[in-house]
Design a protein around this motif. Structure first.
Motif, PDB file in Angstrom:
ATOM      1  N   VAL A 155      39.908  41.951  42.694  1.00 19.71           N
ATOM      2  CA  VAL A 155      40.742  42.619  41.640  1.00 19.71           C
ATOM      3  C   VAL A 155      41.808  43.506  42.173  1.00 19.71           C
ATOM      4  O   VAL A 155      41.461  44.465  42.462  1.00 19.71           O
ATOM      5  CB  VAL A 155      40.044  43.205  40.260  1.00 19.71           C
ATOM      6  N   ALA A 156      43.112  42.876  42.575  1.00 14.66           N
ATOM      7  CA  ALA A 156      43.951  43.586  43.265  1.00 14.66           C
ATOM      8  C   ALA A 156      44.734  44.364  42.513  1.00 14.66           C
ATOM      9  O   ALA A 156      45.551  43.786  41.449  1.00 14.66           O
ATOM     10  CB  ALA A 156      44.794  42.659  44.135  1.00 14.66           C
ATOM     11  N   GLU A 157      44.815  45.746  42.690  1.00 13.37           N
ATOM     12  CA  GLU A 157      45.739  46.540  41.949  1.00 13.37           C
ATOM     13  C   GLU A 157      47.174  46.663  42.600  1.00 13.37           C
ATOM     14  O   GLU A 157      47.863  46.991  41.700  1.00 13.37           O
ATOM     15  CB  GLU A 157      45.105  47.980  42.057  1.00 13.37           C
ATOM     16  N   THR A 158      47.321  46.244  43.787  1.00 13.19           N
ATOM     17  CA  THR A 158      48.751  46.074  44.212  1.00 13.19           C
ATOM     18  C   THR A 158      48.871  44.673  44.927  1.00 13.19           C
ATOM     19  O   THR A 158      47.922  44.150  45.113  1.00 13.19           O
ATOM     20  CB  THR A 158      49.039  47.096  45.288  1.00 13.19           C
ATOM     21  N   GLU A 159      50.226  44.410  44.839  1.00 13.56           N
ATOM     22  CA  GLU A 159      50.445  42.928  45.506  1.00 13.56           C
ATOM     23  C   GLU A 159      49.915  42.884  46.876  1.00 13.56           C
ATOM     24  O   GLU A 159      49.615  42.043  47.384  1.00 13.56           O
ATOM     25  CB  GLU A 159      52.207  42.602  45.325  1.00 13.56           C
ATOM     26  N   GLU A 160      50.253  44.109  47.592  1.00 15.00           N
ATOM     27  CA  GLU A 160      49.750  44.128  49.100  1.00 15.00           C
ATOM     28  C   GLU A 160      48.107  43.825  49.215  1.00 15.00           C
ATOM     29  O   GLU A 160      47.753  42.964  50.023  1.00 15.00           O
ATOM     30  CB  GLU A 160      49.839  45.503  49.603  1.00 15.00           C
ATOM     31  N   GLN A 161      47.358  44.358  48.318  1.00 13.30           N
ATOM     32  CA  GLN A 161      45.839  44.216  48.310  1.00 13.30           C
ATOM     33  C   GLN A 161      45.780  42.592  47.866  1.00 13.30           C
ATOM     34  O   GLN A 161      44.688  42.078  48.547  1.00 13.30           O
ATOM     35  CB  GLN A 161      45.258  45.026  47.242  1.00 13.30           C
ATOM     36  N   ALA A 162      46.467  42.046  47.059  1.00 10.94           N
ATOM     37  CA  ALA A 162      46.368  40.621  46.738  1.00 10.94           C
ATOM     38  C   ALA A 162      46.494  39.834  47.941  1.00 10.94           C
ATOM     39  O   ALA A 162      45.983  38.921  48.312  1.00 10.94           O
ATOM     40  CB  ALA A 162      47.007  40.169  45.351  1.00 10.94           C
ATOM     41  N   ILE A 163      47.731  40.075  48.473  1.00 10.20           N
ATOM     42  CA  ILE A 163      47.990  39.143  49.500  1.00 10.20           C
ATOM     43  C   ILE A 163      47.172  39.486  50.798  1.00 10.20           C
ATOM     44  O   ILE A 163      46.598  38.130  51.451  1.00 10.20           O
ATOM     45  CB  ILE A 163      49.583  39.710  50.124  1.00 10.20           C
ATOM     46  N   GLU A 164      46.623  40.509  51.014  1.00 13.57           N
ATOM     47  CA  GLU A 164      45.625  40.586  52.135  1.00 13.57           C
ATOM     48  C   GLU A 164      44.294  40.054  51.725  1.00 13.57           C
ATOM     49  O   GLU A 164      43.492  39.136  52.610  1.00 13.57           O
ATOM     50  CB  GLU A 164      45.306  42.207  52.151  1.00 13.57           C
ATOM     51  N   ALA A 165      43.849  39.846  50.409  1.00 14.54           N
ATOM     52  CA  ALA A 165      42.775  39.066  50.086  1.00 14.54           C
ATOM     53  C   ALA A 165      42.990  37.549  50.204  1.00 14.54           C
ATOM     54  O   ALA A 165      42.086  36.916  50.755  1.00 14.54           O
ATOM     55  CB  ALA A 165      42.476  39.446  48.786  1.00 14.54           C
ATOM     56  N   VAL A 166      44.260  37.160  50.054  1.00 13.04           N
ATOM     57  CA  VAL A 166      44.581  35.788  50.130  1.00 13.04           C
ATOM     58  C   VAL A 166      44.504  35.486  51.527  1.00 13.04           C
ATOM     59  O   VAL A 166      43.722  34.423  51.876  1.00 13.04           O
ATOM     60  CB  VAL A 166      45.955  35.463  49.423  1.00 13.04           C
ATOM     61  N   GLU A 167      44.933  36.160  52.519  1.00 16.22           N
ATOM     62  CA  GLU A 167      45.159  36.002  53.773  1.00 16.22           C
ATOM     63  C   GLU A 167      43.749  36.021  54.617  1.00 16.22           C
ATOM     64  O   GLU A 167      43.114  35.084  55.359  1.00 16.22           O
ATOM     65  CB  GLU A 167      45.774  36.807  54.720  1.00 16.22           C
ATOM     66  N   GLU A 168      42.676  36.909  54.126  1.00 12.35           N
ATOM     67  CA  GLU A 168      41.260  36.994  54.712  1.00 12.35           C
ATOM     68  C   GLU A 168      40.570  35.802  54.116  1.00 12.35           C
ATOM     69  O   GLU A 168      39.716  35.099  54.819  1.00 12.35           O
ATOM     70  CB  GLU A 168      40.733  38.222  54.092  1.00 12.35           C
ATOM     71  N   MET A 169      40.651  35.409  52.839  1.00  9.69           N
ATOM     72  CA  MET A 169      40.127  34.432  52.241  1.00  9.69           C
ATOM     73  C   MET A 169      40.254  33.015  53.026  1.00  9.69           C
ATOM     74  O   MET A 169      39.314  32.173  53.498  1.00  9.69           O
ATOM     75  CB  MET A 169      40.016  34.271  50.875  1.00  9.69           C
ATOM     76  N   LEU A 170      41.718  32.727  52.981  1.00  9.58           N
ATOM     77  CA  LEU A 170      42.035  31.436  53.630  1.00  9.58           C
ATOM     78  C   LEU A 170      41.869  31.467  55.078  1.00  9.58           C
ATOM     79  O   LEU A 170      41.619  30.464  55.519  1.00  9.58           O
ATOM     80  CB  LEU A 170      43.530  31.225  53.287  1.00  9.58           C
ATOM     81  N   ASP A 171      41.474  32.642  55.645  1.00 13.20           N
ATOM     82  CA  ASP A 171      41.248  32.612  57.233  1.00 13.20           C
ATOM     83  C   ASP A 171      39.703  32.264  57.468  1.00 13.20           C
ATOM     84  O   ASP A 171      39.327  32.554  58.610  1.00 13.20           O
ATOM     85  CB  ASP A 171      41.773  33.978  57.601  1.00 13.20           C
ATOM     86  N   GLY A 172      38.884  32.112  56.249  1.00 11.58           N
ATOM     87  CA  GLY A 172      37.621  31.850  56.506  1.00 11.58           C
ATOM     88  C   GLY A 172      36.715  33.011  56.281  1.00 11.58           C
ATOM     89  O   GLY A 172      35.478  32.960  56.518  1.00 11.58           O
TER      90      GLY A 172
END
Length: 421
Positions: A155-172
């Motif tokens: 649950v990302a409170e900022t766009e930066e947190q959301a983008i970091e989560a996206v990159e980490e998840m799609l990176d495996g």
């Protein structure tokens, strides 16, 4: 009857405890179980995903009913294997269990059958996901599509947190489970869980529960598999409960039948009370954990008979205690990140106000030791939530000197009002 419970966590120990109350249960097997189950059941060292071994044991020991606890064996088709062998099993088959195994699939079902949920998009590449996040703004939610042990949600409170989560998840980050992700609208409101016994289009709802997912007090820290729960939910409006049954659980069961994925077992809806009414956060294809540990103690029926009735398409006519049940999870320090195993637990003395459900425990010559992130749950029943929680926290005083473990000290506190006496 001989009954086998597949799994090793708190949910499965709670099932074992409830089955032990039944006069129909003459022998209980916990496969592979945990140390706390040994008082009530015979442990059998077969992994949950060893379908051939499980079927062979059930046949050789003439097991009358097998109940599958965790999601992984369901998604791998253990129910199908038991059915093909002519064995009685309680749980959804592989096709129906996809309602939990793929968040994308669940969203498609909800969209097609007009089951209320958050707006969303799915992605397999970071660039379009980042563009979507920037378009929608924060707060916003990022989820791994597949199973991630309750940890694949940010649950990302900022766009930066959301983008970091996206990159980490799609990176495996979660392996195959996060090769595809769901990015969805953040829903404002209070969450609650609603489980139901389901057989095809027949839905028999349980009482609602409220789980606490964040690791630390004040709903701070990362998401976990659940740090505590209580049932029922005193502050939940009756209308919201009825709406959740009629507009979410029942349509979902009908949808799965129409899709050729008829569901038998426990359908779990993780819900939120939004201004527009209850909406779905997630579906699970099995008992929730730790909700099961606070819901089953309030069930007045014989659970063996309930499951037999459901399998035969009969209304089990569920009846519930008027009490409230609360539970607090004790976890290993570091959870849901890295933690040490084999740490000694305090002596858990019998308590007239509280009960213990083991999740990640084993035994050595000195006593119980930890073997998982969530170690156990202490629970209590009483006439109201405040008194039940008092019983739990008094029981947990024995952990005060044990720095290898922690637990939240505010489970249910936001729900306790001045009129709760």
């Amino acid at each position: 009857m001989k009954i086998m419970v597949i799994g090793r966590g708190g949910r499965e120990h709670s099932l074992i405890q409830k089955f032990a109350e039944s006069e129909q249960a003459t022998m209980l097997y916990a496969v592979p179980g945990n140390a706390g189950m040994e008082e009530l059941a015979e442990r059998v060292a077969i992994p949950e995903t060893d379908q051939e071994g499980l079927v062979r044991f059930a046949k050789e020991n003439e097991v009358d009913l097998t109940v599958v606890g965790p999601e992984n064996p369901l998604l791998e088709g253990v129910v199908d294997a038991f059915q093909e062998a002519g064995l009685k099993v309680f749980g959804p088959n592989q096709q129906a269990a996809l309602i939990e195994g793929s968040k994308h699939f669940a969203k498609q079902i909800m969209e097609q059958y007009e089951i209320p949920t958050a707006s969303y998009q799915t992605f397999t590449e970071a660039e379009p996901a980042v563009a979507y996040i920037k378009e929608k703004g924060a707060p916003i939610v990022v989820k791994a599509d597949g199973l991630a042990a309750g940890k694949g949600v940010v649950v990302a409170e900022t766009e930066e947190q959301a983008i970091e989560a996206v990159e980490e998840m799609l990176d495996g980050q979660f392996g195959e489970a996060s090769e595809e992700i769901v990015v969805e609208e953040f829903l404002q409101g209070k969450e609650f869980s609603l489980m139901a016994f389901v057989q095809g289009e027949h839905v028999y709802p349980m009482i609602p529960a409220r789980d606490h997912k964040r690791a630390f007090d004040g709903d701070q820290g990362p998401n976990t598999g659940g740090m505590g729960a209580y049932a029922p939910v005193p502050e939940l409006e009756e209308g919201a409960y009825q709406t959740a049954v009629s507009s979410i659980l029942e349509p979902a069961a009908r949808a799965l039948v129409k899709e050729g994925r008829s569901f038998t077992g426990i359908l779990y809806a993780g819900l939120i009370e939004s201004p527009e009414g209850p909406k779905v956060i997630e579906f699970n294809a099995r008992f929730g954990d730790p909700e099961t540990q606070v819901v089953l103690p309030l069930l007045e029926n014989d659970l063996v008979q309930v499951m037999l009735d459901v399998l035969e398409g009969k209304d089990p006519e569920l009846t519930w205690s008027k009490e409230v049940c609360a539970g607090v999870v004790v976890a290993s320090s570091g959870y849901p990140g890295g933690y040490e195993k084999g740490r000694p637990l305090p002596v858990l003395k019998a308590h007239d106000q509280a009960f213990t459900v083991h999740a990640g425990t084993e035994k050595d010559e000195e006593g119980y030791v930890s073997s998982g992130g969530r170690v156990l749950l202490a629970g209590a029943k009483d006439k109201n939530l405040s008194r039940a929680l008092d019983g739990v926290y008094n029981y947990l005083n024995c952990f005060e000197e044990f720095s290898d473990f922690f637990y939240r000290r505010d489970i249910g506190h936001s729900s306790i009002s001045s009129t709760d006496t």
